[in-house]
Design a protein around this motif. Structure first.
Motif, PDB file in Angstrom:
ATOM      1  N   ALA A 127      -6.616 -27.108  14.114  1.00  0.00           N
ATOM      2  CA  ALA A 127      -6.744 -25.673  14.507  1.00  0.00           C
ATOM      3  C   ALA A 127      -6.667 -25.439  13.547  1.00  0.00           C
ATOM      4  CB  ALA A 127      -6.390 -25.087  15.410  1.00  0.00           C
ATOM      5  N   VAL A 184      -3.241 -30.885  22.142  1.00  0.00           N
ATOM      6  CA  VAL A 184      -3.849 -29.175  22.199  1.00  0.00           C
ATOM      7  C   VAL A 184      -3.619 -29.607  20.786  1.00  0.00           C
ATOM      8  CG1 VAL A 184      -2.675 -27.376  22.118  1.00  0.00           C
ATOM      9  CG2 VAL A 184      -2.546 -27.986  24.420  1.00  0.00           C
ATOM     10  N   GLY A 235      -7.279 -30.640  19.642  1.00  0.00           N
ATOM     11  CA  GLY A 235      -7.845 -29.801  19.709  1.00  0.00           C
ATOM     12  C   GLY A 235      -8.429 -29.368  20.798  1.00  0.00           C
ATOM     13  N   VAL A 247      -8.002 -27.587  24.655  1.00  0.00           N
ATOM     14  CA  VAL A 247      -7.794 -26.239  25.724  1.00  0.00           C
ATOM     15  C   VAL A 247      -7.125 -27.104  26.381  1.00  0.00           C
ATOM     16  CG1 VAL A 247      -9.739 -25.102  24.881  1.00  0.00           C
ATOM     17  CG2 VAL A 247      -9.841 -25.984  27.311  1.00  0.00           C
ATOM     18  N   ASP A 288      -7.278 -21.054  18.986  1.00  0.00           N
ATOM     19  CA  ASP A 288      -6.163 -21.617  18.880  1.00  0.00           C
ATOM     20  C   ASP A 288      -5.459 -22.175  19.412  1.00  0.00           C
ATOM     21  OD1 ASP A 288      -4.113 -23.811  17.400  1.00  0.00           O
ATOM     22  OD2 ASP A 288      -3.310 -22.453  16.385  1.00  0.00           O
ATOM     23  N   PRO A 289      -6.223 -23.090  20.752  1.00  0.00           N
ATOM     24  CA  PRO A 289      -5.182 -23.626  21.714  1.00  0.00           C
ATOM     25  C   PRO A 289      -4.234 -23.574  21.681  1.00  0.00           C
ATOM     26  CG  PRO A 289      -6.042 -25.100  21.120  1.00  0.00           C
ATOM     27  CD  PRO A 289      -6.391 -24.021  19.966  1.00  0.00           C
ATOM     28  N   GLY A 334     -11.108 -24.221  22.080  1.00  0.00           N
ATOM     29  CA  GLY A 334     -10.259 -24.837  20.040  1.00  0.00           C
ATOM     30  C   GLY A 334     -11.573 -25.572  19.078  1.00  0.00           C
TER      31      GLY A 334
END
Length: 484
Positions: A31, A92, A96, A98, A316-317, A325
């Motif tokens: 992210a 996360v 990436g 969620v 960005d999660p 994400g």
């Protein structure tokens, strides 16, 4: 110190303990591009050393009592539960994911360990009839050393679903995670089993590039290779394993269809379709990559799906409450956008999305497609939902089967019609009144055609078949008489 503190694994790989490596592999947050740490990169020589040690340790592990092996698997499940929050944070930030997807994946890992804890007590063979005065048995024995090569998208569970049953059945394992998810797909697994009491030398974590993967496949001690990833790489591994007379279990790509039958509830169907196409940014082998909608519903369905796509936030999660994400890296992001733009150039129309959004991609709906366009024929591995219409069940079956892949299909609507349609579909999995993304540790998982070599994961039958060899054993009360 936390369970996954980098003081344990930073600059190291795990092979009979945590070893420093002169070569370092960055751990990056997709992210933001930030570096989260480094792991030690293994070499082909490290693989050879690990394979020899694994073969040595495997014999003692296979001789360990079933109760002891089951206890290690149960403890692993408990440790996943105890450290779930920290593991989810890594999923996360590194993968990436969620937050809901990370929780789902960790839950699957817990279930996998508890399910596999029953394998040591599973029947290990059968008594056969014999024309001679003897007992005749077919018994299952551990294959030996198993090589596991795992992908980036569900890095934890897609490696663990081979590691856990292989260990439970008395094998040793060489685990090579994807370089982009070496912590959540590798370090986590090594740390869990280290703390669960698995003996040293039985599980080796070997992060690295393609050369390390080739070394895992080619190591003489490795008798079974379990690979989850792209079809092109799977073909290469299958060819190499075949030349070496090794079994290769290949779970590969998919371009999965969701069929919406006449009379289906459009609002609920669009919800299912959005989940199937956009969960984890479409980076799942089971992602709904093709939406086939009856001509009586296609306009309404497309509008409902586009509305859902427009409402899904990208970001960005780790820092925002978002539905999508980032994609795993810039190369994948550009590939997804290229497929969309090529399809639009060929005549497709964008009903929603179609844009890069930072490190992610907007949830996209495409209409006006023909079945020869790249967005319809290729596995996109991104949040793109192409929609076409059909008029009859016969046409729907033909369109579904007109793909090189055969992993997962969802059918929404009347159950009787769906069951008749399911009988005509070539797919490893069919879900009626569900979308295409579904997995349970006790259920067989796998695809046909270019999606892999069938159901080799999930449930005791598939796991025992995958990670053991059959030996014929006969027993007489006395030495037999022979004419020589």
């Amino acid at each position: 110190m936390t369970f996954l503190d980098s003081a344990v694994w930073g600059g190291k790989f795990c092979s009979d303990g945590w070893r420093h490596s002169p070569a370092r592999q960055p751990v990056t947050e997709p992210a933001t591009g930030d570096r989260l740490g480094t792991v030690g990169a293994a070499t082909a020589e490290d693989v050879d050393r690990a394979a020899a040690r694994a073969a040595e340790a495997q014999r003692a592990w296979a001789a360990t009592s079933p109760q002891r092996r089951a206890a290690v698997l149960r403890r692993a499940g408990e440790l996943f539960t105890e450290h779930a929050a920290e593991i989810e944070d890594w999923l996360v930030r590194e993968a990436g994911s969620v937050r809901s997807k990370a929780g789902f994946e960790t839950g699957l890992a817990i279930g996998e360990c508890f399910e596999c804890a029953a394998l040591p007590a599973h029947p290990q063979g059968e008594v056969l009839t014999s024309e001679d005065a003897r007992w005749s048995l077919a018994r299952r024995r551990p294959a030996g050393v198993v090589g596991v090569i795992a992908p980036f998208n569900f890095p934890l569970v897609l490696g663990l679903r081979s590691v856990a049953p292989a260990l439970a059945l008395g094998n040793a394992v060489l685990l090579k995670p994807d370089p982009r998810t070496a912590v959540s797909g590798g370090v986590v697994v090594a740390r869990i089993f280290e703390e669960a009491g698995l003996p040293a030398g039985v599980l080796h974590l070997l992060p690295g590039d393609g050369a390390v993967g080739r070394a895992v496949v080619e190591a003489p001690e490795v008798r079974v290779v379990s690979f989850t990833g792209s079809t092109p790489v799977g073909r290469a591994i299958g060819e190499r394993a075949g030349r070496l007379l090794k079994r290769a279990h290949l779970e590969l790509g998919g371009n999965n269809a969701l069929v919406v039958l006449p009379g289906a509830d459009v609002a609920r169907a669009a919800s299912a379709g959005a989940f199937g196409s956009y969960l984890h940014q479409g980076q799942i082998c089971m992602t709904t990559g093709r939406h086939l909608v009856h001509e009586s519903l296609v306009d309404e369905y497309t509008a409902a799906l586009a509305a859902k796509a427009d409402a899904l936030r990208v970001g960005d999660p780790a820092r925002e409450d978002v539905a999508l994400g980032p994609l795993i890296d810039r190369g994948q992001l550009e590939r997804v956008h290229g497929i969309v733009t090529d399809s639009v150039a060929a005549g497709a129309k964008i009903a929603a999305g179609g844009e890069i959004d930072g490190a992610g991609y907007r949830a996209t709906v495409l209409t006006g497609l023909t079945t020869d366009m790249p967005a319809w024929r290729e596995e996109i591995f991104g949040p793109v939902a192409p929609v076409v219409s059909f008029s009859t069940a016969e046409e729907a079956a033909r369109i579904v089967n007109d793909s090189e892949y055969g992993l997962s299909v969802g059918i929404l609507g009347d159950v009787g019609t769906a069951m008749r349609l399911a009988d005509r579909i070539d797919s490893g999995k069919v879900h009626i009144n569900e979308q295409t993304v579904s997995d349970e540790p006790n259920a067989p998982f796998g695809g046909v055609k270019a999606s892999g070599t069938g159901s080799r994961f999930g449930g005791p039958a598939a796991n025992v078949e995958a990670f053991t060899e059959t030996q014929w054993l006969t027993v007489r009360p006395d030495i037999a008489d022979y004419p020589f």
